[in-house]
Scaffold this active site. Structure first.
Site, PDB file in Angstrom:
ATOM      1  N   ARG A   1       0.566  -1.618  -0.002  1.00 26.26           N
ATOM      2  CA  ARG A   1       0.076   0.004   0.002  1.00 26.26           C
ATOM      3  C   ARG A   1       0.970   1.001   0.213  1.00 26.26           C
ATOM      4  NH1 ARG A   1      -5.346   0.213   1.590  1.00 26.26           N
ATOM      5  NH2 ARG A   1      -5.103   2.171   3.531  1.00 26.26           N
TER       6      ARG A   1
ATOM      7  N   ARG B   1       9.738   5.628  -2.501  1.00 21.41           N
ATOM      8  CA  ARG B   1      10.270   7.068  -3.826  1.00 21.41           C
ATOM      9  C   ARG B   1      11.762   7.695  -2.805  1.00 21.41           C
ATOM     10  NH1 ARG B   1       5.656  10.138  -2.081  1.00 21.41           N
ATOM     11  NH2 ARG B   1       4.050   8.482  -2.834  1.00 21.41           N
TER      12      ARG B   1
ATOM     13  N   ARG C   1      -8.927  -5.903  13.572  1.00 18.93           N
ATOM     14  CA  ARG C   1      -8.693  -5.652  14.873  1.00 18.93           C
ATOM     15  C   ARG C   1      -9.287  -4.555  15.523  1.00 18.93           C
ATOM     16  NH1 ARG C   1      -4.235  -7.812  17.585  1.00 18.93           N
ATOM     17  NH2 ARG C   1      -3.481  -5.422  17.655  1.00 18.93           N
TER      18      ARG C   1
ATOM     19  N   ARG D   1      -0.228   5.809  16.768  1.00 21.41           N
ATOM     20  CA  ARG D   1      -0.551   7.231  15.825  1.00 21.41           C
ATOM     21  C   ARG D   1      -1.101   8.035  16.922  1.00 21.41           C
ATOM     22  NH1 ARG D   1      -3.338   6.317  10.167  1.00 21.41           N
ATOM     23  NH2 ARG D   1      -4.622   5.814  11.297  1.00 21.41           N
TER      24      ARG D   1
ATOM     25  N   GLU E   1      -4.018   6.844  19.428  1.00 18.46           N
ATOM     26  CA  GLU E   1      -4.801   5.217  18.741  1.00 18.46           C
ATOM     27  C   GLU E   1      -4.093   4.285  19.093  1.00 18.46           C
ATOM     28  OE1 GLU E   1      -5.850   7.014  14.118  1.00 18.46           O
ATOM     29  OE2 GLU E   1      -5.557   4.254  14.250  1.00 18.46           O
TER      30      GLU E   1
ATOM     31  N   TYR F   1      -9.236  -4.975   3.040  1.00 19.34           N
ATOM     32  CA  TYR F   1      -9.602  -3.450   4.049  1.00 19.34           C
ATOM     33  C   TYR F   1      -9.357  -2.732   2.283  1.00 19.34           C
ATOM     34  CZ  TYR F   1      -5.210  -2.161   5.187  1.00 19.34           C
ATOM     35  OH  TYR F   1      -4.234  -0.630   6.535  1.00 19.34           O
TER      36      TYR F   1
ATOM     37  N   ASP G   1     -10.687   1.231   0.820  1.00 21.14           N
ATOM     38  CA  ASP G   1     -10.196   2.599   1.131  1.00 21.14           C
ATOM     39  C   ASP G   1     -11.676   2.868   0.075  1.00 21.14           C
ATOM     40  OD1 ASP G   1      -7.518   3.009   1.482  1.00 21.14           O
ATOM     41  OD2 ASP G   1      -6.555   3.241   0.603  1.00 21.14           O
TER      42      ASP G   1
HETATM   43  P1  FAD Z   1     -18.617   1.144   6.971  1.00 21.18           P
HETATM   44  O1  FAD Z   1     -18.040   2.741   7.009  1.00 21.18           O
HETATM   45  O2  FAD Z   1     -17.966   0.585   7.958  1.00 21.18           O
HETATM   46  O3  FAD Z   1     -20.011   1.714   6.707  1.00 21.18           O
HETATM   47  C1  FAD Z   1     -20.739   0.058   7.333  1.00 21.18           C
HETATM   48  C2  FAD Z   1     -21.861   0.388   8.330  1.00 21.18           C
HETATM   49  O4  FAD Z   1     -22.952  -0.957   8.596  1.00 21.18           O
HETATM   50  C3  FAD Z   1     -21.372   0.637   9.630  1.00 21.18           C
HETATM   51  O5  FAD Z   1     -22.205   2.364   9.588  1.00 21.18           O
HETATM   52  C4  FAD Z   1     -21.873   0.113  10.487  1.00 21.18           C
HETATM   53  O6  FAD Z   1     -22.738   0.306  11.843  1.00 21.18           O
HETATM   54  C5  FAD Z   1     -23.629  -0.717  10.021  1.00 21.18           C
HETATM   55  N1  FAD Z   1     -23.779  -1.606  10.296  1.00 21.18           N
HETATM   56  C6  FAD Z   1     -23.037  -3.062  10.259  1.00 21.18           C
HETATM   57  N2  FAD Z   1     -23.686  -4.042  10.972  1.00 21.18           N
HETATM   58  C7  FAD Z   1     -25.315  -4.022  10.886  1.00 21.18           C
HETATM   59  C8  FAD Z   1     -26.386  -4.208  11.515  1.00 21.18           C
HETATM   60  N3  FAD Z   1     -26.321  -5.635  11.494  1.00 21.18           N
HETATM   61  N4  FAD Z   1     -27.365  -3.638  10.967  1.00 21.18           N
HETATM   62  C9  FAD Z   1     -27.687  -2.380  11.064  1.00 21.18           C
HETATM   63  N5  FAD Z   1     -26.390  -1.557  10.584  1.00 21.18           N
HETATM   64  C10 FAD Z   1     -25.342  -2.544   9.999  1.00 21.18           C
HETATM   65  N6  FAD Z   1     -10.201   4.947   3.576  1.00 21.18           N
HETATM   66  C11 FAD Z   1      -9.884   5.851   3.017  1.00 21.18           C
HETATM   67  O7  FAD Z   1      -9.936   6.312   1.637  1.00 21.18           O
HETATM   68  N7  FAD Z   1      -9.011   6.916   3.505  1.00 21.18           N
HETATM   69  C12 FAD Z   1      -8.371   6.835   4.503  1.00 21.18           C
HETATM   70  O8  FAD Z   1      -8.465   8.065   5.079  1.00 21.18           O
HETATM   71  C13 FAD Z   1      -9.011   6.178   5.422  1.00 21.18           C
HETATM   72  N8  FAD Z   1      -8.685   5.476   6.886  1.00 21.18           N
HETATM   73  C14 FAD Z   1      -9.333   5.249   6.822  1.00 21.18           C
HETATM   74  C15 FAD Z   1      -8.865   4.705   8.510  1.00 21.18           C
HETATM   75  C16 FAD Z   1      -9.267   3.812   9.595  1.00 21.18           C
HETATM   76  C17 FAD Z   1      -8.772   3.547  11.586  1.00 21.18           C
HETATM   77  C18 FAD Z   1     -10.345   2.934   9.018  1.00 21.18           C
HETATM   78  C19 FAD Z   1     -10.288   1.730  10.155  1.00 21.18           C
HETATM   79  C20 FAD Z   1      -9.827   2.328   7.109  1.00 21.18           C
HETATM   80  C21 FAD Z   1      -9.799   3.985   6.595  1.00 21.18           C
HETATM   81  N9  FAD Z   1     -10.160   3.989   5.343  1.00 21.18           N
HETATM   82  C22 FAD Z   1      -9.962   4.928   5.200  1.00 21.18           C
HETATM   83  C23 FAD Z   1     -11.689   3.065   5.236  1.00 21.18           C
HETATM   84  C24 FAD Z   1     -12.886   3.397   4.740  1.00 21.18           C
HETATM   85  O9  FAD Z   1     -13.246   3.686   6.500  1.00 21.18           O
HETATM   86  C25 FAD Z   1     -13.814   2.343   3.999  1.00 21.18           C
HETATM   87  O10 FAD Z   1     -13.529   2.416   3.012  1.00 21.18           O
HETATM   88  C26 FAD Z   1     -15.242   2.773   4.516  1.00 21.18           C
HETATM   89  O11 FAD Z   1     -15.217   2.679   5.589  1.00 21.18           O
HETATM   90  C27 FAD Z   1     -15.667   1.432   4.381  1.00 21.18           C
HETATM   91  O12 FAD Z   1     -16.830   1.937   4.307  1.00 21.18           O
HETATM   92  P2  FAD Z   1     -19.055   0.804   3.761  1.00 21.18           P
HETATM   93  O13 FAD Z   1     -20.270   1.800   4.019  1.00 21.18           O
HETATM   94  O14 FAD Z   1     -18.174  -0.471   3.233  1.00 21.18           O
HETATM   95  O15 FAD Z   1     -18.441   0.588   5.472  1.00 21.18           O
HETATM   96  N1  UDP Z   2       3.345   0.715   8.329  1.00 20.21           N
HETATM   97  C1  UDP Z   2       4.832   0.250   9.532  1.00 20.21           C
HETATM   98  N2  UDP Z   2       4.553   0.995   9.599  1.00 20.21           N
HETATM   99  C2  UDP Z   2       4.025   2.855   9.529  1.00 20.21           C
HETATM  100  C3  UDP Z   2       2.976   2.924   8.454  1.00 20.21           C
HETATM  101  C4  UDP Z   2       2.679   1.821   8.088  1.00 20.21           C
HETATM  102  O1  UDP Z   2       4.888  -0.304   9.520  1.00 20.21           O
HETATM  103  O2  UDP Z   2       4.573   4.601  10.164  1.00 20.21           O
HETATM  104  C5  UDP Z   2       2.511  -0.745   8.194  1.00 20.21           C
HETATM  105  C6  UDP Z   2       1.305  -1.244   8.696  1.00 20.21           C
HETATM  106  O3  UDP Z   2       1.604  -2.319   8.921  1.00 20.21           O
HETATM  107  C7  UDP Z   2       0.082  -0.711   8.161  1.00 20.21           C
HETATM  108  C8  UDP Z   2       0.134  -0.824   6.947  1.00 20.21           C
HETATM  109  O4  UDP Z   2       2.069  -0.115   6.436  1.00 20.21           O
HETATM  110  O5  UDP Z   2      -0.981  -1.187   8.014  1.00 20.21           O
HETATM  111  C9  UDP Z   2       0.089  -0.160   5.656  1.00 20.21           C
HETATM  112  O6  UDP Z   2      -0.178   1.130   6.230  1.00 20.21           O
HETATM  113  P1  UDP Z   2      -1.235   2.284   5.917  1.00 20.21           P
HETATM  114  O7  UDP Z   2      -0.718   3.500   6.562  1.00 20.21           O
HETATM  115  O8  UDP Z   2      -1.251   2.201   4.423  1.00 20.21           O
HETATM  116  O9  UDP Z   2      -2.265   1.749   7.081  1.00 20.21           O
HETATM  117  P2  UDP Z   2      -3.748   1.958   7.241  1.00 20.21           P
HETATM  118  O10 UDP Z   2      -3.323   3.225   8.600  1.00 20.21           O
HETATM  119  O11 UDP Z   2      -4.512   3.266   6.349  1.00 20.21           O
HETATM  120  O12 UDP Z   2      -4.813   1.318   7.383  1.00 20.21           O
END
Ligand code: FAD
Ligand code: UDP
Length: 383
Positions: free
Chosen positions: A171, A175, A246, A276, A299, A347, A349
């Site tokens: 991911r 560079r 997780r 972080r 976090e 996983y 985005d």
């Molecule tokens: P979700 O947003 O998870 O929506 C699913 C919904 O279903 C939830 O609100 C839940 O409450 C509901 N639900 C589940 N089961 C039930 C049930 N039985 N009844 C009623 N409701 C229910 N993506 C990026 O592009 N950029 C980022 O910087 C980025 N940062 C992230 C950071 C973190 C910490 C994490 C975990 C993910 C990150 N992502 C990021 C990914 C992003 O969160 C997901 O791509 C996105 O949320 C997926 O949308 P979704 O609609 O599939 O799922």
């Molecule tokens: N990672 C790491 N050190 C860092 C940043 C990322 O080891 O400082 C690893 C970690 O395993 C992470 C993966 O690289 O799950 C991908 O990073 P990314 O930033 O895409 O993770 P995100 O927080 O978006 O899940």
């Protein structure tokens, strides 16, 4: 026809809007008290800062269709994610770029020299990296791997990097110039009013009835078809076991003025218990707040227990096997389609989630052309 969409994140919102625009009645459910899914944003009452409740979300994509789609529902400000990393008492630039390499090795190399230097560090005997560790050793060598990835990855995933797939590290770019943009996509931005406002605007169409604080398990009505974006194992009442996730704990704290001078600092040493710290006002540099305080979140990552919010699918070999069995069940399930991060246990985005939901909308249109009163039992593959 009446449709039920379970989950009010991006996946559910895109599908619900599409069905409503085609004149169908849609019930959209979410068990949380709000729409937005994991991308949910809200104003922090104490500081006035827009916070990302379930972790920082930066929108980035190379997909023109997705970029055009989201910008119909709100203004995006240009934003470049520039992450800093702390390792053994020093601050570095991430992803690994020429500045990181020169800082770390105490050198003043140019791009060509640095490339040749890293070549001497990289393990060339690994031609097809199978694990995270093999990927790291073959890409950057042992020193950078130990400093930036080993400890962080053990904290993030609770596993040895030898047990994790190489795709997790792929991911991130490597560079040999001073470009410190964390992402390589051509489009990147932050929504002016947060992701929740974008999702609210997607849902602002006649025909959608939104029920928050409502679990699918409590619904007794019949629907023509259900689009389910919740966890796939939960739909089947965990009958084949629980898929591993997780979860994250966020420790909120405030400070005066500016706490860390940037939005995200990663803490790569294993002895530091969190992964972080994000300071959310830096995600919206165009905003002014009347309070001088700033809000930050440490976090912490751990294995999700039954009641925890599932964040990152672990996808170890045994989970992939269980997932395949759930997918088989999903294929036999009449009248339900599984989508999104939880529905497909991937996983993903935000942009991929939206792109897949838009492709599902195309499939809905084709299927309804063939059979206007009913969707086929199974037509979107959760693979
Ligand atoms: P979700 O947003 O998870 O929506 C699913 C919904 O279903 C939830 O609100 C839940 O409450 C509901 N639900 C589940 N089961 C039930 C049930 N039985 N009844 C009623 N409701 C229910 N993506 C990026 O592009 N950029 C980022 O910087 C980025 N940062 C992230 C950071 C973190 C910490 C994490 C975990 C993910 C990150 N992502 C990021 C990914 C992003 O969160 C997901 O791509 C996105 O949320 C997926 O949308 P979704 O609609 O599939 O799922
Ligand atoms: N990672 C790491 N050190 C860092 C940043 C990322 O080891 O400082 C690893 C970690 O395993 C992470 C993966 O690289 O799950 C991908 O990073 P990314 O930033 O895409 O993770 P995100 O927080 O978006 O899940």
């Amino acid at each position: 026809m009446s449709f039920c969409v379970v989950g009010a994140g991006f996946s559910g919102a895109v599908i619900a809007r599409h069905l409503a625009e085609r004149g169908h009645k849609v019930t959209l459910l979410d068990e949380r008290p709000h729409i937005g899914g994991n991308c949910y944003t809200e104003r922090d009452a104490e500081t006035g800062v827009m916070v990302h409740r379930y972790g920082p979300h930066i929108f980035h994509t190379a997909d023109q269709r997705v970029w055009d789609y989201v910008r119909r529902f709100g203004t995006f400000h240009p934003y470049i994610n520039r992450v800093k990393a702390v390792s053994e008492g020093h601050v570095y630039s991430l992803p690994v770029n020429l500045l990181t390499i020169n800082q770390f090795f105490g050198t003043v190399m140019g791009p060509k020299e640095a490339r040749e230097f890293i070549e001497t560090k990289a393990d060339r005997s690994i031609t097809e990296p199978r694990s995270f560790e093999e990927q790291a050793l073959s890409m950057i060598g042992p020193e950078l791997y130990r400093a930036f990835f080993y400890g962080y990855t053990r904290k993030q995933w609770g596993l040895e990097p030898t047990e994790l797939p190489a795709s997790i590290l792929r991911r991130l770019p490597l560079r040999f110039n001073y470009d410190d943009n964390y992402f390589s996509h051509p489009y990147q931005g932050m929504p002016e009013e947060g992701c929740t406002a974008i999702i609210r605007n997607i849902l602002d169409v006649d025909g959608i009835s939104i029920r928050t604080s409502c679990s699918f398990e409590n619904i007794e009505e019949d629907f023509t078809h259900i689009f389910y974006t919740g966890p796939i194992d939960r739909y089947f009442k965990f009958r084949l076991g629980r898929l591993g996730y997780r979860t994250l704990d966020f420790e909120r704290f405030t400070d005066d003025g500016d706490h860390q001078g940037t939005a995200v600092i990663n803490y790569c040493d294993e002895q530091v218990p969190f992964t972080r710290i994000s300071e959310h006002k830096h995600f919206a540099p165009w905003e002014q707040h009347k309070f001088s305080k700033t809000v930050c979140f440490r976090e912490y990552s751990r294995l999700a227990e039954q009641e925890d919010v599932p964040y990152y699918p672990i996808r170890q070999v045994n989970e992939k096997r269980m997932l395949d069995s759930y997918i088989e069940l999903a294929r036999q399930q009449k009248g339900v389609s599984f989508l999104g991060r939880l529905g497909t246990y991937r996983y993903l985005d935000m942009d991929v989630t939206i792109s897949e939901a838009l492709m599902a909308c195309d499939k809905i249109d084709s299927a309804l052309q063939i059979s206007p009163s009913e969707l086929p039992a199974f037509f979107i593959d959760p693979q």
